[in-house]
Scaffold this motif. Sequence first.
Motif, PDB file in Angstrom:
ATOM      1  N   ALA A 183       1.325   3.284 -11.733  1.00 58.38           N
ATOM      2  CA  ALA A 183       1.823   3.012 -10.384  1.00 58.38           C
ATOM      3  C   ALA A 183       1.715   1.520 -10.055  1.00 58.38           C
ATOM      4  O   ALA A 183       2.645   0.925  -9.497  1.00 58.38           O
ATOM      5  CB  ALA A 183       1.039   3.837  -9.371  1.00 58.38           C
ATOM      6  N   GLU A 184       0.589   0.902 -10.396  1.00 54.51           N
ATOM      7  CA  GLU A 184       0.422  -0.530 -10.138  1.00 54.51           C
ATOM      8  C   GLU A 184       1.464  -1.343 -10.899  1.00 54.51           C
ATOM      9  O   GLU A 184       2.040  -2.296 -10.364  1.00 54.51           O
ATOM     10  CB  GLU A 184      -0.988  -0.968 -10.527  1.00 54.51           C
ATOM     11  N   GLU A 188       8.190  15.348   1.705  1.00 55.16           N
ATOM     12  CA  GLU A 188       6.977  16.079   2.071  1.00 55.16           C
ATOM     13  C   GLU A 188       5.725  15.206   2.133  1.00 55.16           C
ATOM     14  O   GLU A 188       4.822  15.471   2.923  1.00 55.16           O
ATOM     15  CB  GLU A 188       6.746  17.238   1.091  1.00 55.16           C
ATOM     16  N   LEU A 189       5.644  14.183   1.308  1.00 56.09           N
ATOM     17  CA  LEU A 189       4.444  13.345   1.276  1.00 56.09           C
ATOM     18  C   LEU A 189       4.621  12.023   2.004  1.00 56.09           C
ATOM     19  O   LEU A 189       3.632  11.414   2.413  1.00 56.09           O
ATOM     20  CB  LEU A 189       4.012  13.084  -0.170  1.00 56.09           C
ATOM     21  N   HIS A 190       5.879  11.560   2.157  1.00 60.81           N
ATOM     22  CA  HIS A 190       6.105  10.275   2.825  1.00 60.81           C
ATOM     23  C   HIS A 190       6.905  10.405   4.114  1.00 60.81           C
ATOM     24  O   HIS A 190       7.059   9.420   4.837  1.00 60.81           O
ATOM     25  CB  HIS A 190       6.787   9.298   1.867  1.00 60.81           C
ATOM     26  N   SER A 235       0.825  -1.207   0.000  1.00 60.31           N
ATOM     27  CA  SER A 235       0.000   0.000   0.000  1.00 60.31           C
ATOM     28  C   SER A 235       0.860   1.258   0.000  1.00 60.31           C
ATOM     29  O   SER A 235       0.612   2.196  -0.765  1.00 60.31           O
ATOM     30  CB  SER A 235      -0.925  -0.018   1.221  1.00 60.31           C
ATOM     31  N   ARG A 236       1.896   1.272   0.836  1.00 60.27           N
ATOM     32  CA  ARG A 236       2.763   2.441   0.913  1.00 60.27           C
ATOM     33  C   ARG A 236       3.547   2.629  -0.389  1.00 60.27           C
ATOM     34  O   ARG A 236       3.744   3.744  -0.865  1.00 60.27           O
ATOM     35  CB  ARG A 236       3.724   2.277   2.086  1.00 60.27           C
ATOM     36  N   MET A 237       3.993   1.519  -0.984  1.00 59.04           N
ATOM     37  CA  MET A 237       4.739   1.621  -2.237  1.00 59.04           C
ATOM     38  C   MET A 237       3.838   2.107  -3.378  1.00 59.04           C
ATOM     39  O   MET A 237       4.267   2.868  -4.248  1.00 59.04           O
ATOM     40  CB  MET A 237       5.348   0.262  -2.608  1.00 59.04           C
ATOM     41  N   LEU A 238       2.580   1.666  -3.362  1.00 51.60           N
ATOM     42  CA  LEU A 238       1.638   2.109  -4.390  1.00 51.60           C
ATOM     43  C   LEU A 238       1.356   3.602  -4.260  1.00 51.60           C
ATOM     44  O   LEU A 238       1.267   4.322  -5.254  1.00 51.60           O
ATOM     45  CB  LEU A 238       0.343   1.304  -4.295  1.00 51.60           C
ATOM     46  N   THR A 239       1.231   4.066  -3.026  1.00 51.21           N
ATOM     47  CA  THR A 239       1.026   5.500  -2.804  1.00 51.21           C
ATOM     48  C   THR A 239       2.211   6.300  -3.325  1.00 51.21           C
ATOM     49  O   THR A 239       2.041   7.331  -3.986  1.00 51.21           O
ATOM     50  CB  THR A 239       0.821   5.784  -1.309  1.00 51.21           C
ATOM     51  N   LEU A 240       3.428   5.831  -3.030  1.00 49.49           N
ATOM     52  CA  LEU A 240       4.632   6.508  -3.528  1.00 49.49           C
ATOM     53  C   LEU A 240       4.633   6.562  -5.048  1.00 49.49           C
ATOM     54  O   LEU A 240       4.848   7.620  -5.647  1.00 49.49           O
ATOM     55  CB  LEU A 240       5.879   5.766  -3.039  1.00 49.49           C
TER      56      LEU A 240
END
Length: 216
Positions: A82-83, A177-179, A66-71
């Motif tokens: 992204a997927e 900033e986002l992670h 989930s975290r890697m997909l968000t990145l």
Amino acid sequence: MRNRMGTSPQPAVGVPPDRAPPPVREVGNVGVEQDAASALDDGLLAVRAAEGDEDAFAVLVRRHSSRMLTLAQHLLGSRTDAEDAVQDAFLSAWRRLPEFRHTASFGTWMYRIVTNRCLSTLRRRTRPLPLDAVPDPATDPDRSPPHVAEIDAAAAALTAALQKLSPEVRVCWVLRELHGLHYEEIAHVTGSSEQTVRGRLFRARRALTEAMRPWR
């Protein structure tokens, strides 16, 4: 995350990095072995996965996907891209686990693999960065039409400003900033020095501050 890993048989212990990829189960379909592995920390799971334990690797995928997909979505601005990037990154991680030396956490190692995949995509890309590369303004509690229009305009401005940053500078900004990664972690992920990271963040913040000045 879409399953492109197939259902190849379990690899033997000590198989080199070109070993066949493991099957990836759905998150809700956790067997007894995976349930027991869920209590282990990433380091031990990575050791077991490097020896060919598919259940250990499935737990790592479930824990970090989930975290890697968000990145990847923050960097690429496309859910589909992204997927694909994250799927390819986990396939690469499975093959390269025997090379993992535990000098950083498994999560940081995955950040590096995913970031490199995204950088390669960004360098090849000619199309604009879509608006969903930045946080969705729909999450804002004040949804009055004038406020929504203002937020949409600000999001478009931020998207355009991010698009103008070099991929390397954009990656540093997103990771920080986002992670919330620290400078040392970003340096490890990007394969650069902390001084370089600080310089890229300074350039990113200066450019974005200037671009967002009308909305301040």
